[in-house]
Design an enzyme around this catalytic site. Sequence first.
Site, PDB file in Angstrom:
ATOM      1  N   GLU A 117     -43.884   5.859  42.037  1.00 51.66           N
ATOM      2  CA  GLU A 117     -43.509   7.285  42.080  1.00 51.66           C
ATOM      3  C   GLU A 117     -42.732   7.476  43.372  1.00 51.66           C
ATOM      4  O   GLU A 117     -43.321   7.568  44.448  1.00 51.66           O
ATOM      5  CB  GLU A 117     -44.766   8.172  42.115  1.00 51.66           C
TER       6      GLU A 117
ATOM      7  N   CYS B 237     -41.813  15.650  46.624  1.00 52.88           N
ATOM      8  CA  CYS B 237     -40.848  14.812  45.901  1.00 52.88           C
ATOM      9  C   CYS B 237     -40.134  15.618  44.822  1.00 52.88           C
ATOM     10  O   CYS B 237     -38.952  15.436  44.589  1.00 52.88           O
ATOM     11  CB  CYS B 237     -41.515  13.567  45.342  1.00 52.88           C
TER      12      CYS B 237
HETATM   13  P1  NDP Z   1     -43.347   5.861  53.189  1.00 55.32           P
HETATM   14  O1  NDP Z   1     -42.763   5.733  51.868  1.00 55.32           O
HETATM   15  O2  NDP Z   1     -43.011   4.828  54.197  1.00 55.32           O
HETATM   16  O3  NDP Z   1     -44.956   5.909  53.043  1.00 55.32           O
HETATM   17  C1  NDP Z   1     -45.641   6.056  51.826  1.00 55.32           C
HETATM   18  C2  NDP Z   1     -46.746   5.029  51.762  1.00 55.32           C
HETATM   19  O4  NDP Z   1     -46.173   3.736  51.615  1.00 55.32           O
HETATM   20  C3  NDP Z   1     -47.602   4.947  53.019  1.00 55.32           C
HETATM   21  O5  NDP Z   1     -48.931   4.629  52.691  1.00 55.32           O
HETATM   22  C4  NDP Z   1     -46.966   3.816  53.772  1.00 55.32           C
HETATM   23  O6  NDP Z   1     -47.819   3.223  54.706  1.00 55.32           O
HETATM   24  C5  NDP Z   1     -46.674   2.892  52.640  1.00 55.32           C
HETATM   25  N1  NDP Z   1     -45.687   1.870  52.912  1.00 55.32           N
HETATM   26  C6  NDP Z   1     -44.487   2.004  53.501  1.00 55.32           C
HETATM   27  N2  NDP Z   1     -43.845   0.819  53.539  1.00 55.32           N
HETATM   28  C7  NDP Z   1     -44.680  -0.087  52.980  1.00 55.32           C
HETATM   29  C8  NDP Z   1     -44.619  -1.484  52.761  1.00 55.32           C
HETATM   30  N3  NDP Z   1     -43.558  -2.188  53.127  1.00 55.32           N
HETATM   31  N4  NDP Z   1     -45.676  -2.093  52.170  1.00 55.32           N
HETATM   32  C9  NDP Z   1     -46.765  -1.386  51.819  1.00 55.32           C
HETATM   33  N5  NDP Z   1     -46.881  -0.063  52.012  1.00 55.32           N
HETATM   34  C10 NDP Z   1     -45.855   0.584  52.576  1.00 55.32           C
HETATM   35  O7  NDP Z   1     -43.068   7.287  53.750  1.00 55.32           O
HETATM   36  P2  NDP Z   1     -42.693   7.783  55.227  1.00 55.32           P
HETATM   37  O8  NDP Z   1     -43.879   8.399  55.831  1.00 55.32           O
HETATM   38  O9  NDP Z   1     -42.004   6.757  56.051  1.00 55.32           O
HETATM   39  O10 NDP Z   1     -41.659   8.915  54.832  1.00 55.32           O
HETATM   40  C11 NDP Z   1     -40.283   8.631  54.837  1.00 55.32           C
HETATM   41  C12 NDP Z   1     -39.595   9.166  53.617  1.00 55.32           C
HETATM   42  O11 NDP Z   1     -40.264   8.767  52.426  1.00 55.32           O
HETATM   43  C13 NDP Z   1     -39.547  10.663  53.499  1.00 55.32           C
HETATM   44  O12 NDP Z   1     -38.580  11.215  54.289  1.00 55.32           O
HETATM   45  C14 NDP Z   1     -39.293  10.839  52.006  1.00 55.32           C
HETATM   46  O13 NDP Z   1     -37.945  10.681  51.728  1.00 55.32           O
HETATM   47  C15 NDP Z   1     -40.055   9.720  51.402  1.00 55.32           C
HETATM   48  N6  NDP Z   1     -41.343  10.119  50.855  1.00 55.32           N
HETATM   49  C16 NDP Z   1     -41.388  10.490  49.551  1.00 55.32           C
HETATM   50  C17 NDP Z   1     -42.573  10.894  48.998  1.00 55.32           C
HETATM   51  C18 NDP Z   1     -42.649  11.302  47.588  1.00 55.32           C
HETATM   52  O14 NDP Z   1     -43.637  11.923  47.180  1.00 55.32           O
HETATM   53  N7  NDP Z   1     -41.665  10.973  46.786  1.00 55.32           N
HETATM   54  C19 NDP Z   1     -43.810  10.949  49.780  1.00 55.32           C
HETATM   55  C20 NDP Z   1     -43.662  10.530  51.148  1.00 55.32           C
HETATM   56  C21 NDP Z   1     -42.469  10.123  51.652  1.00 55.32           C
HETATM   57  P3  NDP Z   1     -47.650   3.521  56.288  1.00 55.32           P
HETATM   58  O15 NDP Z   1     -47.786   4.972  56.478  1.00 55.32           O
HETATM   59  O16 NDP Z   1     -48.770   2.737  56.880  1.00 55.32           O
HETATM   60  O17 NDP Z   1     -46.287   2.990  56.659  1.00 55.32           O
END
Ligand code: NDP
Length: 453
Positions: free
Chosen positions: A228, A262
């Site tokens: 998602e 999102c």
């Molecule tokens: P991320 O996508 O990085 O974080 C979401 C989850 O993924 C967190 O638990 C994060 O862990 C984890 N994650 C990130 N990279 C990895 C990886 N390589 N392997 C395993 N798990 C991973 O969101 P951010 O906080 O960096 O937000 C940045 C951007 O993401 C936002 O500006 C937005 O564009 C998008 N976003 C979109 C969402 C949606 O609902 N569509 C929700 C949140 C963000 P950790 O925090 O430990 O890095």
Amino acid sequence: MSTRIINPANGQLAYSIELMDAAAIEAVLAQSQRAFAQWSAHSLQHRGQLLRQVGHELRERKHDIQRIMTTEMGKLRKEAIAEIEKCAGACDYYADHAAELLADKAIATDGSRSYVRYEPIGCVLAVMPWNFPLWQVFRFLAPALMAGNVALLKHASNVPHCADVIADVLREAGLPPGVLGVLHIDNDQAAEVIRDPRVAAVTLTGSERAGRSVAANAGQQLKKSVMELGGSDAFIVLEDADLDSTVTAAVASRFGNAGQTCIAAKRFIVVEAIADAFIERFVAAASRLRLGDPQDDATSLAPMARQDLRDELHRQVLASVEQGAVVLLGGQPDSSHAGYPATILDRVVPGMPAYEEELFGPVASLLRVAGEVEAVKVANDTRFGLGGSVWTRDAARGERIAGQLQVGAAFVNAIVRSDVRLPFGGAKQSGFGRELAEHGIHEFMNIKSVYVA
Ligand code: NDP
């Protein structure tokens, strides 16, 4: 290694935790495996009773949980309470409907009996984001638990207290230990967990970057994954839209949750004949939003969840303005820790970050189009395909346009939102797989064909 969580409203320390070491991770995985044997053997009725109790606990503890959410990621008090109640409602819904969603499905063949049977697959790792720190988890968890699976939660690193409180709610509700195991781990450790044979599948909600990495790791292990990911939803305003309700919806969809949703409307595609009237009202309504303390009910715009996210959003705004976008409202960071004012950019065109990228904060992009045909073309001119909405007094026309949008959810005269009764997920780069409803509950199940000659 410890992680310090900063309250985005005031920059103060909110919580801190130690990341788990290999031994602690092993203990959680082993407990999860034991829990699956026990949990999957329970009757649906028993699982349903416990899930209803989870809903009850959530409602009982909503004020305490709300404070944790607000302190960790800055959500408005009212929005956090609504989110907790939505989670409780999802628990009730899947407790009530699992029997019908999971019933064997008879299929006529040349055998004496043939049918499809749904069986749980085991332990599913959930990698979750911070923007709806409870709902994103329960959207996956409530159906998964009713299906007989167990879960591991690797929550976003800025909401560990929310992760702990979810586990605590399940414990208080009487669920056996290990049905939800919380992992305070970094992304390299998450990759190791995906490799572990005790983990059957992975679900992720978050950015494209995170999705690419986690889906690749899951694919390498030939494990099912649901993604998602981000969105840049179109909000199409046709010349016959009812402006009062359309403007109210536009403000709610774009600026709710500080724009960090999102399925928020992000690109407002407005037919030229109504553009000036819509924009004038939209700017007036958005200018009344009050950025401030999210715990104070007089505040109507929350701070963003982290200062680095606010800074990245501002970079996208500045780059768009440099390429010709016109700031109608806001556009300058607030002096508070992670606040960003309601911002509206006009004259957004291809090539600008405001057109090409997801703006994950309170910034609306206005795109003017000649008419319906161009509106659809622009709406689909994106790599994202999560949701989209159409605003018109002619519902049949709206429905026809909804049918042309390349998205996972198209709404007519309503804000795109998740609903436990409807499948939720994206097309194109917004991900794959579905959550919620019949399609969602079946994602992490062995769909078994049984044939008796
Ligand atoms: P991320 O996508 O990085 O974080 C979401 C989850 O993924 C967190 O638990 C994060 O862990 C984890 N994650 C990130 N990279 C990895 C990886 N390589 N392997 C395993 N798990 C991973 O969101 P951010 O906080 O960096 O937000 C940045 C951007 O993401 C936002 O500006 C937005 O564009 C998008 N976003 C979109 C969402 C949606 O609902 N569509 C929700 C949140 C963000 P950790 O925090 O430990 O890095």
